[in-house]
Design a protein around this motif. Structure first.
Motif, mmCIF file in Angstrom:
data_model
loop_
_atom_site.group_PDB
_atom_site.id
_atom_site.type_symbol
_atom_site.label_atom_id
_atom_site.label_comp_id
_atom_site.label_asym_id
_atom_site.label_seq_id
_atom_site.Cartn_x
_atom_site.Cartn_y
_atom_site.Cartn_z
ATOM 1 N N ASN A 71 0.804 -1.226 0.000
ATOM 2 C CA ASN A 71 0.000 0.000 0.000
ATOM 3 C C ASN A 71 0.837 1.276 0.000
ATOM 4 N N PHE A 72 2.135 1.154 -0.213
ATOM 5 C CA PHE A 72 3.027 2.309 -0.215
ATOM 6 C C PHE A 72 2.846 3.085 -1.508
ATOM 7 N N GLY A 73 2.887 4.418 -1.423
ATOM 8 C CA GLY A 73 2.682 5.267 -2.596
ATOM 9 C C GLY A 73 3.866 5.262 -3.553
ATOM 10 N N GLN A 74 3.842 6.184 -4.487
ATOM 11 C CA GLN A 74 4.931 6.343 -5.454
ATOM 12 C C GLN A 74 6.195 6.782 -4.720
ATOM 13 N N ILE A 75 7.294 6.070 -4.917
ATOM 14 C CA ILE A 75 8.553 6.401 -4.243
ATOM 15 C C ILE A 75 9.101 7.706 -4.801
ATOM 16 N N ARG A 76 9.373 8.645 -3.901
ATOM 17 C CA ARG A 76 9.988 9.908 -4.325
ATOM 18 C C ARG A 76 11.413 10.049 -3.803
ATOM 19 N N LEU A 77 11.797 9.217 -2.807
ATOM 20 C CA LEU A 77 13.149 9.236 -2.252
ATOM 21 C C LEU A 77 13.511 7.834 -1.794
ATOM 22 N N ALA A 78 14.662 7.342 -2.233
ATOM 23 C CA ALA A 78 15.166 6.033 -1.823
ATOM 24 C C ALA A 78 16.631 6.198 -1.451
ATOM 25 N N GLN A 79 16.970 5.839 -0.230
ATOM 26 C CA GLN A 79 18.336 6.005 0.261
ATOM 27 C C GLN A 79 18.787 4.746 0.986
ATOM 28 N N LEU A 80 20.088 4.488 0.899
ATOM 29 C CA LEU A 80 20.706 3.476 1.736
ATOM 30 C C LEU A 80 21.316 4.179 2.947
ATOM 31 N N HIS A 81 21.115 3.611 4.115
ATOM 32 C CA HIS A 81 21.709 4.114 5.352
ATOM 33 C C HIS A 81 22.595 3.009 5.913
ATOM 34 N N HIS A 82 23.858 3.349 6.160
ATOM 35 C CA HIS A 82 24.834 2.378 6.656
ATOM 36 C C HIS A 82 25.367 2.844 8.009
ATOM 37 N N PHE A 83 25.325 1.953 8.984
ATOM 38 C CA PHE A 83 25.857 2.226 10.314
ATOM 39 C C PHE A 83 27.082 1.336 10.514
ATOM 40 N N SER A 84 28.238 1.943 10.777
ATOM 41 C CA SER A 84 29.444 1.151 11.028
ATOM 42 C C SER A 84 29.797 1.241 12.506
ATOM 43 N N TYR A 85 30.393 0.178 13.007
ATOM 44 C CA TYR A 85 30.751 0.112 14.427
ATOM 45 C C TYR A 85 31.989 -0.756 14.592
ATOM 46 N N ALA A 86 32.659 -0.569 15.722
ATOM 47 C CA ALA A 86 33.846 -1.367 16.036
ATOM 48 C C ALA A 86 33.942 -1.539 17.547
ATOM 49 N N SER A 87 34.528 -2.650 17.937
ATOM 50 C CA SER A 87 34.792 -2.911 19.351
ATOM 51 C C SER A 87 36.155 -3.581 19.445
ATOM 52 N N GLU A 88 36.549 -3.949 20.643
ATOM 53 C CA GLU A 88 37.840 -4.617 20.806
ATOM 54 C C GLU A 88 37.872 -5.980 20.135
ATOM 55 N N SER A 89 36.721 -6.604 19.974
ATOM 56 C CA SER A 89 36.692 -7.961 19.411
ATOM 57 C C SER A 89 36.365 -8.015 17.920
ATOM 58 N N GLY A 90 35.866 -6.933 17.342
ATOM 59 C CA GLY A 90 35.530 -6.973 15.929
ATOM 60 C C GLY A 90 34.955 -5.676 15.419
ATOM 61 N N TYR A 91 34.381 -5.747 14.224
ATOM 62 C CA TYR A 91 33.776 -4.573 13.598
ATOM 63 C C TYR A 91 32.685 -5.041 12.645
ATOM 64 N N GLY A 92 31.837 -4.112 12.219
ATOM 65 C CA GLY A 92 30.790 -4.490 11.301
ATOM 66 C C GLY A 92 29.967 -3.316 10.829
ATOM 67 N N ILE A 93 28.972 -3.641 10.020
ATOM 68 C CA ILE A 93 28.042 -2.639 9.482
ATOM 69 C C ILE A 93 26.639 -3.224 9.450
ATOM 70 N N VAL A 94 25.672 -2.332 9.478
ATOM 71 C CA VAL A 94 24.274 -2.684 9.277
ATOM 72 C C VAL A 94 23.735 -1.708 8.233
ATOM 73 N N SER A 95 23.004 -2.228 7.248
ATOM 74 C CA SER A 95 22.485 -1.388 6.171
ATOM 75 C C SER A 95 20.962 -1.479 6.102
ATOM 76 N N TYR A 96 20.344 -0.327 5.895
ATOM 77 C CA TYR A 96 18.892 -0.219 5.780
ATOM 78 C C TYR A 96 18.550 0.540 4.509
ATOM 79 N N LEU A 97 17.376 0.253 3.978
ATOM 80 C CA LEU A 97 16.827 1.009 2.859
ATOM 81 C C LEU A 97 15.725 1.896 3.409
ATOM 82 N N ARG A 98 15.813 3.194 3.149
ATOM 83 C CA ARG A 98 14.794 4.149 3.593
ATOM 84 C C ARG A 98 14.062 4.669 2.368
ATOM 85 N N LEU A 99 12.756 4.467 2.351
ATOM 86 C CA LEU A 99 11.917 4.938 1.255
ATOM 87 C C LEU A 99 10.960 6.002 1.762
ATOM 88 N N GLU A 100 10.702 6.983 0.936
ATOM 89 C CA GLU A 100 9.691 8.002 1.234
ATOM 90 C C GLU A 100 8.800 8.110 0.007
#
Length: 116
Positions: free
Chosen positions: A8-37
């Motif tokens: 039921n989502f309308g016509q997409i007028r904005l589509a973006q990828l959002h990436h969150f990067s993080y690190a700790s003493e034991s490792g590192y990583g990223i999480v990615s999301y798609l944001r639509l408007e």
């Protein structure tokens, strides 16, 4: 394939990828999301992927933090190619201000990471 937006989502007028990067003493990583408007300014956010790595014990913390930022850029490039959407500018986020300082640093220290 996986549905990228609700039925039921309308016509997409904005589509973006959002990436969150993080690190700790034991490792590192990223999480990615798609944001639509849509044209009604309704927003839909979908989890796209995560990627994590165990870091070598002898590696300095700043190296893990910068490596996580590089990983986010590489995932962005891959998703830009794979997703069948017209994407706007991607957003990169980190909770580590040190990474932002190194990326903006004009000195030669960590130049390989910053260039990537």
């Amino acid at each position: 394939g996986r549905r990228m937006k609700p039925a039921n989502f309308g016509q997409i007028r904005l589509a973006q990828l959002h990436h969150f990067s993080y690190a700790s003493e034991s490792g590192y990583g990223i999480v990615s999301y798609l944001r639509l408007e849509d044209d009604n300014k309704e927003v839909y956010v979908a989890f796209i992927m995560r990627k994590s790595r165990v870091a070598p014990l002898e590696q300095m913390m700043i190296i893990r933090e910068l490596t996580a930022a590089v990983l986010a850029v590489r995932v962005d490039i891959m998703l830009q190619k794979e997703l069948q959407l017209l994407l706007d500018k991607s957003i990169f986020l980190t909770d580590i201000t040190t990474v932002l300082k190194y990326i903006n640093n004009k000195n030669k220290c960590f130049q390989t990471f910053v260039a990537n």
